[in-house]
Scaffold this active site. Structure first.
Site, PDB file in Angstrom:
ATOM      1  N   LYS A   3     -10.374  -0.517   4.254  1.00 33.55           N
ATOM      2  CA  LYS A   3     -11.063  -1.820   4.284  1.00 33.55           C
ATOM      3  C   LYS A   3     -12.565  -1.619   4.490  1.00 33.55           C
ATOM      4  O   LYS A   3     -13.389  -2.294   3.867  1.00 33.55           O
ATOM      5  CB  LYS A   3     -10.449  -2.704   5.384  1.00 33.55           C
ATOM      6  CG  LYS A   3      -9.069  -3.211   4.982  1.00 33.55           C
ATOM      7  CD  LYS A   3      -8.231  -3.762   6.114  1.00 33.55           C
ATOM      8  CE  LYS A   3      -6.825  -4.073   5.587  1.00 33.55           C
ATOM      9  NZ  LYS A   3      -5.876  -4.509   6.616  1.00 33.55           N
TER      10      LYS A   3
ATOM     11  N   GLN B   3      -5.891  -6.050  12.943  1.00 35.52           N
ATOM     12  CA  GLN B   3      -4.978  -5.179  12.197  1.00 35.52           C
ATOM     13  C   GLN B   3      -3.598  -5.188  12.865  1.00 35.52           C
ATOM     14  O   GLN B   3      -3.474  -4.906  14.045  1.00 35.52           O
ATOM     15  CB  GLN B   3      -5.555  -3.756  12.136  1.00 35.52           C
ATOM     16  CG  GLN B   3      -4.753  -2.795  11.295  1.00 35.52           C
ATOM     17  CD  GLN B   3      -4.710  -3.161   9.803  1.00 35.52           C
ATOM     18  OE1 GLN B   3      -5.720  -3.497   9.211  1.00 35.52           O
ATOM     19  NE2 GLN B   3      -3.533  -3.103   9.208  1.00 35.52           N
TER      20      GLN B   3
ATOM     21  N   ASP C 277      -7.522 -13.563   7.441  1.00 32.33           N
ATOM     22  CA  ASP C 277      -6.206 -13.414   6.801  1.00 32.33           C
ATOM     23  C   ASP C 277      -5.414 -14.721   6.846  1.00 32.33           C
ATOM     24  O   ASP C 277      -4.223 -14.729   6.548  1.00 32.33           O
ATOM     25  CB  ASP C 277      -5.405 -12.256   7.418  1.00 32.33           C
ATOM     26  CG  ASP C 277      -4.555 -11.546   6.360  1.00 32.33           C
ATOM     27  OD1 ASP C 277      -4.586 -11.969   5.181  1.00 32.33           O
ATOM     28  OD2 ASP C 277      -3.857 -10.584   6.706  1.00 32.33           O
TER      29      ASP C 277
END
Ligand code: NAD
Length: 307
Positions: free
Chosen positions: A51, A95, A118
């Protein structure tokens, strides 16, 4: 059988993000993605590194907040709060998975929805599920893009999604339903799984069980999207037994090189989207406001008509 290649499409998406960052942001004021990683999961380290690499490519600033494996829930949430208040941070990614002693739902919901890259907070998921969101979880968005980019029609199709996590299964099922597929969501407690999968025009598998799906689960000519990422003897494989099913399907996404790269590319898009939204809200640059209204392709923002 044709391969659903995620690498080419992800490069196209990242190049577009890169161009937009150059066009819309000055060197001093780039979008910034903060990734929080709680140590102790090797795979997570790899994902966060990829990422960061994508951020570098797209001209997005990145910062990794590394926390010890034994961190308490309160300490973790304090760190999230700190990033919430940091004006330079456009987007926050926690994460997953977290170590077992931590409550991920509570931690995710500490992220303010405006920085929830997200799209996993209750508020953002509520907007997504009611059909009024302009963005969606990165992996779910990537799956839709992979299908649409290969001209695979979704409307009216029987789609079976195996796996019901918010991160993947439930959110992709939602996007597919909004695109007028008939969606069946299967999970660990589904009885006679094959009864569903053998009727699937499109089969999406996100269970985390290596090579679980074999030809006995697949209707001839079906489209298969393999979301799983598993490691066997240091090698990465999906939830689908690729060699076993490849002769029986019309399209299949490989692992690696299918959904994975698209998740990262859509993370870049979502970061830019949140940064643009913030700019519009704070009205820093009215002239560019219109340009900053970044277009999205997940389709869930459209008013739901003819239902
Ligand atoms: P999860 O553990 O949160 O959920 C797994 C789901 O699969 C559950 O709903 C469970 O009921 C279902 N399941 C498990 N075994 C099953 C079985 N035998 N039959 C039917 N259902 C079963 O996992 P997740 O976060 O959704 O991730 C799933 C997989 O996708 C993992 O391999 C993960 O690494 C991968 N993943 C990949 C990407 C990507 O970018 N490619 C992104 C996220 C997750």
């Amino acid at each position: 059988m044709e391969i659903l290649d995620g690498k080419i499409l992800s490069n196209q998406i990242k190049n577009k993000v890169k161009d937009d960052v150059i066009r819309l942001y000055s060197e001093e004021q780039k979008p910034l993605l903060a990734c929080i990683i709680v140590e102790g999961n090797k795979a997570s380290e790899t994902y966060v590194a990829s990422k960061q690499k994508a951020c570098e490519f797209c001209g997005i600033e990145s910062k990794v907040v590394r926390l010890p494996e034994n961190i308490s829930q309160i300490e973790l949430e304090n760190q999230i709060d700190f990033l919430n208040k940091d004006e330079t941070v456009s987007a926050i990614l926690l994460q997953l998975p977290l170590p077992k002693h931590l409550n991920s739902t509570s931690a995710i919901n500490k992220i303010i929805p405006e920085k929830d890259v997200d799209c996993l907070t209750n508020l953002n998921l509520g907007c997504l599920f009611s059909g009024y969101s302009s963005f969606a979880p990165c992996t779910a968005t990537g799956i839709i893009k992979l299908l649409e980019n290969n001209n695979i029609s979704i409307e009216g199709k029987n789609v079976v999604v195996i796996g019901r996590s918010l991160l993947v299964g439930k959110s992709v099922a939602c996007l597919l339903e909004q695109k007028n597929a008939t969606v069946t969501l299967c999970h660990r407690r589904t009885k006679n799984l094959k009864d569903y999968t053998l009727n699937a025009d499109i089969l999406i598998v996100a269970i985390g069980s290596p090579k679980f799906i074999t030809k006995d689960f697949v209707k001839t000519g079906a489209v298969i999207v393999d979301v799983g990422i598993n490691r066997i003897d240091g090698k990465i494989c999906g939830d689908v037994d690729f060699d076993n099913v490849k002769e029986y399907c019309s399209y299949i996404s490989p692992v690696p090189g299918g959904v994975g790269p698209l998740t990262v590319a859509c993370l870049m898009e979502n970061t830019l989207y949140l940064a643009n939204k913030k700019e519009i809200k704070t009205n820093k640059n009215l002239i560019k406001t219109k340009e900053r209204n970044y277009e999205f392709n997940c389709g869930s923002c459209k008013k739901l008509r003819n239902r």
